[in-house]
Design an enzyme around this catalytic site. Sequence first.
Site, mmCIF file in Angstrom:
data_model
loop_
_atom_site.group_PDB
_atom_site.id
_atom_site.type_symbol
_atom_site.label_atom_id
_atom_site.label_comp_id
_atom_site.label_asym_id
_atom_site.label_seq_id
_atom_site.Cartn_x
_atom_site.Cartn_y
_atom_site.Cartn_z
ATOM 1 N N HIS A 138 -7.731 -17.795 -44.340
ATOM 2 C CA HIS A 138 -8.747 -18.725 -44.841
ATOM 3 C C HIS A 138 -8.496 -18.940 -46.338
ATOM 4 O O HIS A 138 -9.119 -18.302 -47.176
ATOM 5 C CB HIS A 138 -10.141 -18.144 -44.605
ATOM 6 C CG HIS A 138 -11.252 -19.092 -44.927
ATOM 7 N ND1 HIS A 138 -12.402 -19.162 -44.187
ATOM 8 C CD2 HIS A 138 -11.415 -20.004 -45.917
ATOM 9 C CE1 HIS A 138 -13.218 -20.069 -44.701
ATOM 10 N NE2 HIS A 138 -12.633 -20.589 -45.760
ATOM 11 N N GLU B 185 -8.084 -21.568 -41.605
ATOM 12 C CA GLU B 185 -9.488 -21.933 -41.756
ATOM 13 C C GLU B 185 -9.716 -22.498 -43.153
ATOM 14 O O GLU B 185 -9.017 -22.130 -44.100
ATOM 15 C CB GLU B 185 -10.384 -20.699 -41.583
ATOM 16 C CG GLU B 185 -10.217 -19.977 -40.273
ATOM 17 C CD GLU B 185 -11.073 -18.731 -40.188
ATOM 18 O OE1 GLU B 185 -11.289 -18.245 -39.061
ATOM 19 O OE2 GLU B 185 -11.519 -18.227 -41.244
ATOM 20 N N ASN C 95 -7.112 -11.690 -38.853
ATOM 21 C CA ASN C 95 -7.320 -12.315 -40.155
ATOM 22 C C ASN C 95 -6.839 -11.341 -41.243
ATOM 23 O O ASN C 95 -7.350 -10.228 -41.352
ATOM 24 C CB ASN C 95 -8.802 -12.642 -40.334
ATOM 25 C CG ASN C 95 -9.072 -13.454 -41.587
ATOM 26 O OD1 ASN C 95 -8.530 -13.180 -42.640
ATOM 27 N ND2 ASN C 95 -9.954 -14.437 -41.471
ATOM 28 N N THR D 23 -18.559 -14.889 -48.215
ATOM 29 C CA THR D 23 -17.843 -15.127 -46.970
ATOM 30 C C THR D 23 -18.553 -16.248 -46.237
ATOM 31 O O THR D 23 -19.669 -16.638 -46.594
ATOM 32 C CB THR D 23 -17.785 -13.847 -46.111
ATOM 33 O OG1 THR D 23 -16.962 -14.081 -44.965
ATOM 34 C CG2 THR D 23 -19.181 -13.426 -45.667
ATOM 35 N N ARG E 40 -5.251 -6.003 -58.002
ATOM 36 C CA ARG E 40 -4.351 -5.301 -58.919
ATOM 37 C C ARG E 40 -3.303 -6.230 -59.526
ATOM 38 O O ARG E 40 -2.767 -5.963 -60.591
ATOM 39 C CB ARG E 40 -3.658 -4.150 -58.152
ATOM 40 C CG ARG E 40 -2.698 -3.302 -58.962
ATOM 41 C CD ARG E 40 -3.407 -2.503 -60.046
ATOM 42 N NE ARG E 40 -2.473 -1.657 -60.769
ATOM 43 C CZ ARG E 40 -2.212 -0.379 -60.486
ATOM 44 N NH1 ARG E 40 -2.829 0.203 -59.455
ATOM 45 N NH2 ARG E 40 -1.365 0.319 -61.208
ATOM 46 N N HIS F 243 -16.350 -13.340 -36.934
ATOM 47 C CA HIS F 243 -17.127 -12.891 -38.092
ATOM 48 C C HIS F 243 -17.916 -11.636 -37.740
ATOM 49 O O HIS F 243 -18.850 -11.660 -36.948
ATOM 50 C CB HIS F 243 -18.081 -13.954 -38.625
ATOM 51 C CG HIS F 243 -18.379 -13.758 -40.095
ATOM 52 N ND1 HIS F 243 -19.177 -12.743 -40.564
ATOM 53 C CD2 HIS F 243 -17.947 -14.429 -41.186
ATOM 54 C CE1 HIS F 243 -19.251 -12.808 -41.885
ATOM 55 N NE2 HIS F 243 -18.496 -13.822 -42.293
#
Length: 255
Positions: free
Chosen positions: A43, A73, A7, A110, A18, A201
């Site tokens: 995601h 996702e 991921n 998250t 930035r 996760h």
Amino acid sequence: MTLLSVNVNKIAVLRNSRGGSEPDVVRAARTCLAAGAHGITVHPRPDQRHIRPDDVRALAQLTRMQGVELNVEGNPFAPPRAGYPGFLALCDEVRPAQATLVPDGDGQITSDHGFDFARDGERLRPLVAGLKAMGCRVSLFVDAGCEGLEQAAQLGADRIEIYTGPFAEAAARGEPAGALERCIGTARQARALGLGVNAGHDLSQDNLGRFLAAVPDVLEVSIGHALIGEALYAGLEATVRRYLDLLDAAAASRD
């Protein structure tokens, strides 16, 4: 053998903090694939906190060229907004190998829970069908020990992804047994229903081996936050290879 999908959301978080184009999400993904990763996960969120639709389009091109899977996702219920076409519309455009449906919202830092099938099942049914018509494999994000897993199979999903955050927290406390048992039970039930099992996760080098040794038949793990954090110290290529070594060791222990 369990496959590793990296991921790369956190690369985009750093870039967005930035502005501009550095660090380059596609370059990071290319480095992960060169090190042996089996796929890339992203995601995209409606708030565009990290991965943006243009990143998804570029990564779709990269993964097609490399012959590996892209896993996208997202929350299929979130409506389109400026700069974000909606989850199904984006999947229709890029045709990822896998679409993982996650019930997250803007207020969540998250993803932190799976679907409630009693509440969401019928809403999910046409969305699952639509994604499968696009040629996407469909995975549903679930809590370990959740109720209604039978409905996930009835909806036409191909896989579930077990939310492993509670296991990672328990492992960090030195008491993973209860959380592992729930993951084991959910994986076994899914397999009995004909569903494939993914996991993700907060999996890390510290807990991945223990998880795979206990939980049967995990097809894929998607790992981002821990992997990118570890790569700050060891380098991205070396860190991906270390995860692949852990997957190899887990596979060998089952032979």
